[in-house]
Design a protein around this motif. Structure first.
Motif, PDB file in Angstrom:
ATOM      1  N   TYR A  60       0.831  -1.201   0.000  1.00 41.53           N
ATOM      2  CA  TYR A  60       0.000   0.000   0.000  1.00 41.53           C
ATOM      3  C   TYR A  60       0.868   1.255   0.000  1.00 41.53           C
ATOM      4  O   TYR A  60       1.971   1.264   0.558  1.00 41.53           O
ATOM      5  N   ALA A  61       0.322   2.298  -0.591  1.00 44.74           N
ATOM      6  CA  ALA A  61       0.946   3.606  -0.439  1.00 44.74           C
ATOM      7  C   ALA A  61       0.844   4.017   1.027  1.00 44.74           C
ATOM      8  O   ALA A  61      -0.126   3.674   1.708  1.00 44.74           O
ATOM      9  N   ASP A  62       1.815   4.769   1.493  1.00 41.91           N
ATOM     10  CA  ASP A  62       1.805   5.204   2.892  1.00 41.91           C
ATOM     11  C   ASP A  62       0.538   5.992   3.225  1.00 41.91           C
ATOM     12  O   ASP A  62       0.017   5.914   4.338  1.00 41.91           O
ATOM     13  N   SER A  63       0.039   6.720   2.251  1.00 41.12           N
ATOM     14  CA  SER A  63      -1.119   7.576   2.494  1.00 41.12           C
ATOM     15  C   SER A  63      -2.407   6.802   2.745  1.00 41.12           C
ATOM     16  O   SER A  63      -3.375   7.367   3.275  1.00 41.12           O
ATOM     17  N   VAL A  64      -2.451   5.527   2.361  1.00 35.44           N
ATOM     18  CA  VAL A  64      -3.683   4.743   2.531  1.00 35.44           C
ATOM     19  C   VAL A  64      -3.494   3.531   3.436  1.00 35.44           C
ATOM     20  O   VAL A  64      -4.472   2.871   3.789  1.00 35.44           O
ATOM     21  N   ALA A  65      -2.265   3.225   3.794  1.00 38.19           N
ATOM     22  CA  ALA A  65      -2.000   2.048   4.628  1.00 38.19           C
ATOM     23  C   ALA A  65      -2.780   2.150   5.928  1.00 38.19           C
ATOM     24  O   ALA A  65      -2.825   3.203   6.565  1.00 38.19           O
ATOM     25  N   GLY A  66      -3.412   1.038   6.293  1.00 39.02           N
ATOM     26  CA  GLY A  66      -4.214   1.009   7.502  1.00 39.02           C
ATOM     27  C   GLY A  66      -5.655   1.423   7.299  1.00 39.02           C
ATOM     28  O   GLY A  66      -6.498   1.212   8.182  1.00 39.02           O
ATOM     29  N   ARG A  67      -5.949   2.017   6.149  1.00 40.48           N
ATOM     30  CA  ARG A  67      -7.324   2.439   5.850  1.00 40.48           C
ATOM     31  C   ARG A  67      -7.915   1.678   4.658  1.00 40.48           C
ATOM     32  O   ARG A  67      -9.119   1.435   4.618  1.00 40.48           O
ATOM     33  N   PHE A  68      -7.087   1.336   3.692  1.00 41.13           N
ATOM     34  CA  PHE A  68      -7.535   0.645   2.483  1.00 41.13           C
ATOM     35  C   PHE A  68      -7.074  -0.808   2.527  1.00 41.13           C
ATOM     36  O   PHE A  68      -6.005  -1.122   3.066  1.00 41.13           O
TER      37      PHE A  68
END
Length: 122
Positions: A60-68
């Motif tokens: 995942y991209a850092d900006s979405v990791a943990g959410r997507f």
């Protein structure tokens, strides 16, 4: 040849969720890595997530990791992107893509869908 069609985009409030689907036709998806990318106005297209052919490797991209969360169902020839805790900065056109071999964060995929708009209001 593989045709990809995204669906599931829409308008959602910040903090909400959406699930994008990417349906493939033409050939089985089981030997293809899948990726999701997004393109926001005024910005470069950026990597969001990828999954390998078997589904046991994701990134995942850092900006979405943990959410997507990216997933796939090879029997249904469909890949998914579950998006939770959406933020206004997630607003973009989301594209799925398929490639032979290993997945990558770069846009060097063989096949692309037409995109689906995701808009997150604040």
């Amino acid at each position: 040849q593989v045709q990809l069609v995204e669906s599931g985009g829409g308008l959602v409030q910040a903090g909400g969720s959406l699930r994008l689907s990417c349906a493939a036709s033409g050939r089985t998806l089981s030997t293809y890595a899948m990726g999701w990318f997004r393109h926001a106005p005024g910005k470069e297209r950026e990597f969001v997530a990828y999954i390998n052919w078997s589904g046991d490797t994701t990134r995942y991209a850092d900006s979405v990791a943990g959410r997507f969360t990216i997933s796939r169902d090879n029997a249904k020839r469909t890949a998914y992107l579950q998006m939770n805790k959406l933020k206004p900065e997630d607003t973009a056109v989301y594209y799925c893509a398929a490639k032979r071999g290993m997945p990558t964060i770069y846009s060097t995929y063989d096949y692309w869908g037409q995109g689906t708009q995701v808009t997150v209001s604040s």
